[in-house]
Design a protein around this motif. Structure first.
Motif, PDB file in Angstrom:
ATOM      1  N   ALA A  24     106.018  86.801 103.295  1.00 28.58           N
ATOM      2  CA  ALA A  24     106.700  87.250 102.080  1.00 28.58           C
ATOM      3  C   ALA A  24     106.782  88.769 102.102  1.00 28.58           C
ATOM      4  CB  ALA A  24     105.951  86.782 100.832  1.00 28.58           C
ATOM      5  N   GLY A  25     107.813  89.305 101.452  1.00 29.32           N
ATOM      6  CA  GLY A  25     108.045  90.735 101.459  1.00 29.32           C
ATOM      7  C   GLY A  25     109.051  91.111 102.518  1.00 29.32           C
ATOM      8  N   GLY A  26     109.176  92.405 102.780  1.00 27.52           N
ATOM      9  CA  GLY A  26     110.156  92.856 103.765  1.00 27.52           C
ATOM     10  C   GLY A  26     111.566  92.676 103.251  1.00 27.52           C
ATOM     11  N   PRO A  27     112.523  92.355 104.127  1.00 23.98           N
ATOM     12  CA  PRO A  27     113.919  92.227 103.696  1.00 23.98           C
ATOM     13  C   PRO A  27     114.144  91.175 102.612  1.00 23.98           C
ATOM     14  CG  PRO A  27     113.759  92.326 106.092  1.00 23.98           C
ATOM     15  CD  PRO A  27     112.361  92.195 105.572  1.00 23.98           C
ATOM     16  N   ALA A  28     113.260  90.182 102.555  1.00 19.81           N
ATOM     17  CA  ALA A  28     113.433  89.113 101.564  1.00 19.81           C
ATOM     18  C   ALA A  28     113.150  89.588 100.143  1.00 19.81           C
ATOM     19  CB  ALA A  28     112.535  87.926 101.903  1.00 19.81           C
ATOM     20  N   GLY A  29     112.420  90.705 100.010  1.00 19.64           N
ATOM     21  CA  GLY A  29     112.114  91.203  98.671  1.00 19.64           C
ATOM     22  C   GLY A  29     111.009  90.402  98.005  1.00 19.64           C
ATOM     23  N   TRP A  30     110.802  90.689  96.731  1.00 20.18           N
ATOM     24  CA  TRP A  30     109.752  90.046  95.940  1.00 20.18           C
ATOM     25  C   TRP A  30     110.402  89.241  94.824  1.00 20.18           C
ATOM     26  CZ3 TRP A  30     106.720  92.975  91.634  1.00 20.18           C
ATOM     27  CH2 TRP A  30     105.785  92.107  91.051  1.00 20.18           C
ATOM     28  N   PRO A  31     110.087  87.929  94.724  1.00 23.58           N
ATOM     29  CA  PRO A  31     110.679  87.121  93.653  1.00 23.58           C
ATOM     30  C   PRO A  31     110.464  87.702  92.267  1.00 23.58           C
ATOM     31  CG  PRO A  31     109.574  85.703  95.241  1.00 23.58           C
ATOM     32  CD  PRO A  31     109.235  87.128  95.616  1.00 23.58           C
ATOM     33  N   GLY A  32     109.334  88.390  92.050  1.00 20.38           N
ATOM     34  CA  GLY A  32     109.090  88.994  90.747  1.00 20.38           C
ATOM     35  C   GLY A  32     110.091  90.071  90.394  1.00 20.38           C
ATOM     36  N   ARG A  33     110.739  90.639  91.407  1.00 20.09           N
ATOM     37  CA  ARG A  33     111.763  91.656  91.202  1.00 20.09           C
ATOM     38  C   ARG A  33     113.146  91.093  91.471  1.00 20.09           C
ATOM     39  NH1 ARG A  33     110.360  95.924  95.067  1.00 20.09           N
ATOM     40  NH2 ARG A  33     111.295  94.516  96.558  1.00 20.09           N
ATOM     41  N   SER A  34     113.215  90.132  92.396  1.00 20.97           N
ATOM     42  CA  SER A  34     114.512  89.645  92.874  1.00 20.97           C
ATOM     43  C   SER A  34     114.824  88.260  92.320  1.00 20.97           C
ATOM     44  CB  SER A  34     114.521  89.615  94.404  1.00 20.97           C
ATOM     45  OG  SER A  34     114.210  90.867  94.936  1.00 20.97           O
ATOM     46  N   VAL A  39      99.665  90.672  95.106  1.00 17.56           N
ATOM     47  CA  VAL A  39     100.178  89.886  93.988  1.00 17.56           C
ATOM     48  C   VAL A  39     100.341  90.762  92.757  1.00 17.56           C
ATOM     49  CG1 VAL A  39      99.131  87.748  94.849  1.00 17.56           C
ATOM     50  CG2 VAL A  39      97.869  89.153  93.219  1.00 17.56           C
ATOM     51  N   GLY A  40     101.252  90.347  91.876  1.00 18.18           N
ATOM     52  CA  GLY A  40     101.454  91.006  90.596  1.00 18.18           C
ATOM     53  C   GLY A  40     101.327  89.988  89.478  1.00 18.18           C
ATOM     54  N   CYS A  41     100.517  90.298  88.464  1.00 15.65           N
ATOM     55  CA  CYS A  41     100.304  89.383  87.341  1.00 15.65           C
ATOM     56  C   CYS A  41     100.400  90.148  86.028  1.00 15.65           C
ATOM     57  CB  CYS A  41      98.925  88.719  87.447  1.00 15.65           C
ATOM     58  SG  CYS A  41      98.745  87.646  88.896  1.00 15.65           S
ATOM     59  N   ARG A  42     100.579  89.416  84.956  1.00 15.42           N
ATOM     60  CA  ARG A  42     100.774  90.050  83.649  1.00 15.42           C
ATOM     61  C   ARG A  42      99.458  90.544  83.046  1.00 15.42           C
ATOM     62  NH1 ARG A  42     105.942  89.403  82.471  1.00 15.42           N
ATOM     63  NH2 ARG A  42     107.077  87.640  83.378  1.00 15.42           N
ATOM     64  N   VAL A  53     103.598  86.611  94.342  1.00 15.10           N
ATOM     65  CA  VAL A  53     103.307  87.212  95.643  1.00 15.10           C
ATOM     66  C   VAL A  53     104.433  88.147  96.066  1.00 15.10           C
ATOM     67  CG1 VAL A  53     102.899  86.745  98.091  1.00 15.10           C
ATOM     68  CG2 VAL A  53     101.858  85.285  96.344  1.00 15.10           C
ATOM     69  N   ALA A  54     104.102  89.441  96.168  1.00 16.11           N
ATOM     70  CA  ALA A  54     105.077  90.437  96.620  1.00 16.11           C
ATOM     71  C   ALA A  54     105.068  90.588  98.132  1.00 16.11           C
ATOM     72  CB  ALA A  54     104.782  91.786  95.969  1.00 16.11           C
ATOM     73  N   PHE A  55     103.936  90.275  98.752  1.00 15.53           N
ATOM     74  CA  PHE A  55     103.799  90.426 100.198  1.00 15.53           C
ATOM     75  C   PHE A  55     102.724  89.464 100.677  1.00 15.53           C
ATOM     76  CE2 PHE A  55     101.306  92.185 103.683  1.00 15.53           C
ATOM     77  CZ  PHE A  55     102.283  92.419 104.651  1.00 15.53           C
ATOM     78  N   ALA A  56     102.942  88.852 101.844  1.00 16.68           N
ATOM     79  CA  ALA A  56     101.922  88.004 102.453  1.00 16.68           C
ATOM     80  C   ALA A  56     102.132  88.009 103.963  1.00 16.68           C
ATOM     81  CB  ALA A  56     101.999  86.569 101.918  1.00 16.68           C
ATOM     82  N   ALA A  57     101.021  88.067 104.699  1.00 18.83           N
ATOM     83  CA  ALA A  57     101.118  88.095 106.156  1.00 18.83           C
ATOM     84  C   ALA A  57      99.848  87.552 106.776  1.00 18.83           C
ATOM     85  CB  ALA A  57     101.362  89.520 106.652  1.00 18.83           C
ATOM     86  N   ALA A  58     100.006  86.929 107.947  1.00 16.71           N
ATOM     87  CA  ALA A  58      98.860  86.539 108.765  1.00 16.71           C
ATOM     88  C   ALA A  58      98.404  87.757 109.554  1.00 16.71           C
ATOM     89  CB  ALA A  58      99.250  85.405 109.704  1.00 16.71           C
TER      90      ALA A  58
END
Length: 321
Positions: A143-153, A279-282, A263-268
């Motif tokens: 998650a993240g990179g060119p795909a962006g973050w669902p919380g923003r996108s 992650v971003g939460c309220r 989840v704004a970014f995730a990587a192995a």
């Protein structure tokens, strides 16, 4: 902005720029159903006030580089100064101070073979007042990179997304040219810089810059992202999660994280934890719910360490002007 949050049009504009950071104002206006002048005015206000910035982000692999995630432990009262020094470096891509004020997390883009006096092998372990360092090499991004973050996108409809999304090219290999570093550096500061400005800083003609820009994007060596504070999107609590996952479940856990809107970014990664996520939460309750329910329900997750961020000094590779 009302109550410190972006309004609906600003969110839609941010999503449009995430899809194509260099789309013309007229193209974006047609998709959003507003005038060119409205889009231009909104963008310039957000940009000049430091709320939003379009940045060109180099991808490590096509440029012969790798990403490292560095976790530093510092003596009390030293972390802020060390983080500021790291943020000023060209090879750091993200620098955050974590809760407690004695830990720093940063992303570094480094050559495949780090030099003996480079940041990883030489300077950081010898830096006064750094008491621990753990380096995680990023193996696969979920998650993240060119795909962006669902919380923003997530502000545009599917047809609107389709109208703006650039289809990825296939089989295009990046081949470096001498003026590319200067071009990438200029785009990192302002992803929407005009061709005249880019030609001046890279010492090439506008037609050459236009060709190189297309080559960089088509080969995957460059993508555009939108820098905006998560708090303005309604996610004031951000944290890094260090997950230990059974190897057999690593792929499925990573794919599951990519579907979570938090989840704004995730990587192995390599290292003590083999999966990392931002992650971003309220609020605290929302973070607890995410840890207990969403992460708690993932098969193979053996351990989760949660480290809230208290301040991010640098995003996407350059300090804001």
């Amino acid at each position: 902005m009302e109550s410190g949050l972006l309004d609906d049009l600003d969110r839609r504009l941010a999503h449009a720029l995430q899809l194509d950071g260099r789309a013309s104002f007229s193209t974006i206006a047609a998709v959003l159903g507003v005038s060119d002048q409205t889009v231009a005015r909104r963008y310039r206000k957000l940009r000049s006030s430091g709320v939003l910035r379009v940045v060109g982000v180099p991808e490590a692999a096509p440029l012969g580089q790798v990403h490292w995630l560095i976790r530093l432990g510092c003596v009390p009262d030293a972390a802020a100064a060390i983080a500021a020094a790291l943020a000023r470096r060209d090879d750091t891509q993200w620098v955050s101070l974590m809760s407690g004020g004695t830990e720093i997390v940063c992303f570094i883009r480094a050559p495949l073979r780090e030099q003996a006096d480079g940041l990883l092998l030489g300077q950081l372990p010898k830096t006064p007042r750094v008491v621990s360092m753990t380096a995680y090499r990023l193996l696969r991004r979920f998650a993240g990179g060119p795909a962006g973050w669902p919380g923003r996108s997530s502000a545009l409809t599917a047809p609107e997304v389709a109208a703006l999304r650039r289809e990825p090219a296939s089989g295009v290999v990046y081949r470096p040219e001498p003026g590319d570093p200067a071009l990438l550096a200029a785009l990192a500061h302002d992803g929407r810089a005009d061709m005249s400005t880019l030609a001046t800083v890279s010492g090439r003609s506008e037609s050459t810059v236009r060709r190189r820009l297309e080559a960089l994007r088509s080969s995957g060596a460059l993508y555009f992202d939108v820098e905006v504070d998560a708090a303005l999107l309604g996610y004031p609590l951000t944290a890094t999660l260090w997950l230990t996952v059974a190897p057999s479940a690593l792929e499925s856990a990573g794919q599951a994280l990519a579907t979570h809107p938090q989840v704004a970014f995730a990587a192995a990664t390599t290292g003590p934890a083999n999966l990392v996520a931002n992650v971003g939460c309220r609020d605290d309750a929302a973070l607890y719910s995410y840890l207990a329910d969403d992460l708690g329900g993932l098969p193979g997750v053996r351990q989760v360490e949660t480290a809230p961020m208290i301040r991010t000094l640098k995003r996407f590779g350059t300090l804001a002007p």
